[in-house]
Scaffold this motif. Structure first.
Motif: not given
Length: 460
Positions: A211-226
């Protein structure tokens, strides 16, 4: 090791030389055969440590479950991607499957290597296929932004690791995991050594993510294909945990004091990201934040360095890999039918697709840690070892567990229950392919209940 690496390499010519109509069936069958061959590694989980050794590759009880998870996931990614890739030109389909296969190849080399430097190179190499998957086949226009976040967070974290590894090589004369554990202990007490310690761990904490360096993860997950979401949730986050477990051996005298702020951040992150899940409207974003929450527990379990903490972390990593990947597949089946990830626009699915609701129910319960599933085993072991380390942690982990139950219930009720919205007029029925995909996710989870020692790591 070659029994699995060579078939994986031979998958590349298979993908490019197969006739068009056989592309997906042949690569799926090939991937499944590799996954079944990889199960023979389970026969060699020696209590003494390394087995199947050659000069560069070996397996041990820590890497074996993660290696098998990596191999198991390739056919599942191919199964999940088949529908939305069917309308693409043939060369793009071939490129897509090639990227997935190259990911598996790099992951096998990363988890199976005995050289820390080769692990570092493969750790970085997984970035490239994942980045191409996100930026080329992502769903929305935000995907380039997500790819940039993903690349720069991971690179910025792992460059200090490279410097720290070179310093370790200078100090001990070797970076082999087989030898470095037996070299003389490094008595590190100066300030520069503390920065060296942080350089070692920050790369893995960003990858987990802490937590604190996690901001890339939700973005990457939401935009990635399945397939991108599946491999991110199931395996790439585990690279961070695996790297931390390997490195903790080398950082011994310093970790006792320096780990405090990271443990606090990890446990605070369990509560904060759980609370963020409670007010998400986007389904994939909710599942992505729940991954951050679970990985916070894993990070705390590894950082306190007790046998129970390590075992719980490994069990939770494997269980979370399967459960989280299953949830992303289910979110994708919804998305393919409704073309929206907003939960309120696609609720009441139980009346239309009742069998899918069963899969949703099982996966949601697995994610929140229903007894006797391995998710609960891992969480309980970590919570117990944290409580033993400091009773105050129970307040944080207990609150985190309650919030997890809350957002899991919220996700299930919002997507499955209630009336069907008026704008949904017709939906495709669920396909056998989707039920097979879910079975191959949930079945290993249920089977591991009967033989959890397969993923206990060194402490079995």
């Amino acid at each position: 090791m070659l029994k699995v690496l060579l078939p994986t390499l031979m998958l590349f010519p298979t993908i490019w030389l197969t006739p068009p109509k056989w592309l997906w069936p042949s690569s799926l069958a090939h991937g499944l055969i590799i996954a079944l061959i990889s199960l023979h590694w389970l026969m060699h989980t020696s209590e003494t440590g390394w087995s199947l050794i050659n000069p560069f590759m070996a397996t041990d009880p820590l890497s074996t479950p993660l290696l098998i998870l990596s191999c198991w996931l390739l056919p599942l990614m191919i199964l999940a991607s088949q529908n939305h890739m069917a309308h693409e030109p043939l060369n793009r389909q071939r490129t897509y499957v090639t990227l997935l296969t190259s990911l598996q190849f790099f992951l096998i080399l990363a988890f199976g290597t005995t050289e820390i430097f080769m692990f570092y190179v493969m750790f970085e190499a997984t970035l490239i296929p994942t980045l191409i998957l996100i930026t080329r086949w992502g769903n929305q226009a935000e995907r380039l932004n997500a790819g940039t976040y993903f690349l720069f967070y991971t690179l910025a974290g792992s460059l200090p690791l490279l410097v720290a590894l070179l310093l370790l090589q200078n100090e001990t004369g070797t970076l082999s995991l087989l030898i470095v554990g037996y070299s003389k202990p490094l008595l590190l007490m100066t300030w520069s050594n503390k920065i060296w310690w942080a350089g070692f761990l920050i790369a893995f904490l960003v990858k987990m993510p802490l937590y604190g360096v996690h901001l890339w993860l939700p973005k990457a997950h939401v935009e990635a294909p399945i397939a991108g979401s599946m491999v991110l949730a199931a395996v790439l986050l585990k690279l961070g945990g695996y790297g931390m477990m390997r490195m903790m051996m080398l950082l011994e005298p310093l970790s006792k004091e320096l780990a405090y702020p990271f443990i606090v951040l990890a446990l605070w992150g369990v509560i904060m990201t759980g609370s963020i899940c409670l007010r998400q409207t986007d389904l994939k974003s909710l599942i992505a934040y729940s991954s951050v929450s679970h990985m916070g527990l894993v990070a705390a379990g590894i950082l306190i360095q007790t046998p129970w903490g390590f075992t719980g972390a490994l069990v939770l990593m494997i269980a979370h890999g399967l459960a989280s990947s299953a949830l992303f597949c289910l979110a994708n089946t919804n998305y393919e039918r409704t073309h929206s990830r907003t939960m309120i626009l696609a609720r009441g699915m139980q009346t239309v697709l009742p069998l899918m609701t069963t899969w949703w129910f099982i996966s949601t319960l697995a994610n929140l840690g229903l007894p006797p599933l391995p998710n609960l085993m891992g969480e309980l072991m970590i919570i117990t070892s944290l409580f033993n380390w400091s009773p105050w942690t129970l307040a944080l982990t207990g609150t985190g567990t309650l919030i997890t139950a809350g957002y899991s219930l919220y996700m299930f009720l919002m997507t499955q229950r209630g009336p069907l919205p008026a704008h949904i007029i017709s939906l495709d029925p669920s396909h056998t392919r989707e039920h097979l995909l879910m079975t191959l996710h949930i079945m290993p989870l249920l089977l591991l209940v009967f033989k959890p020692e397969l993923m206990w790591g060194w402490c079995a």
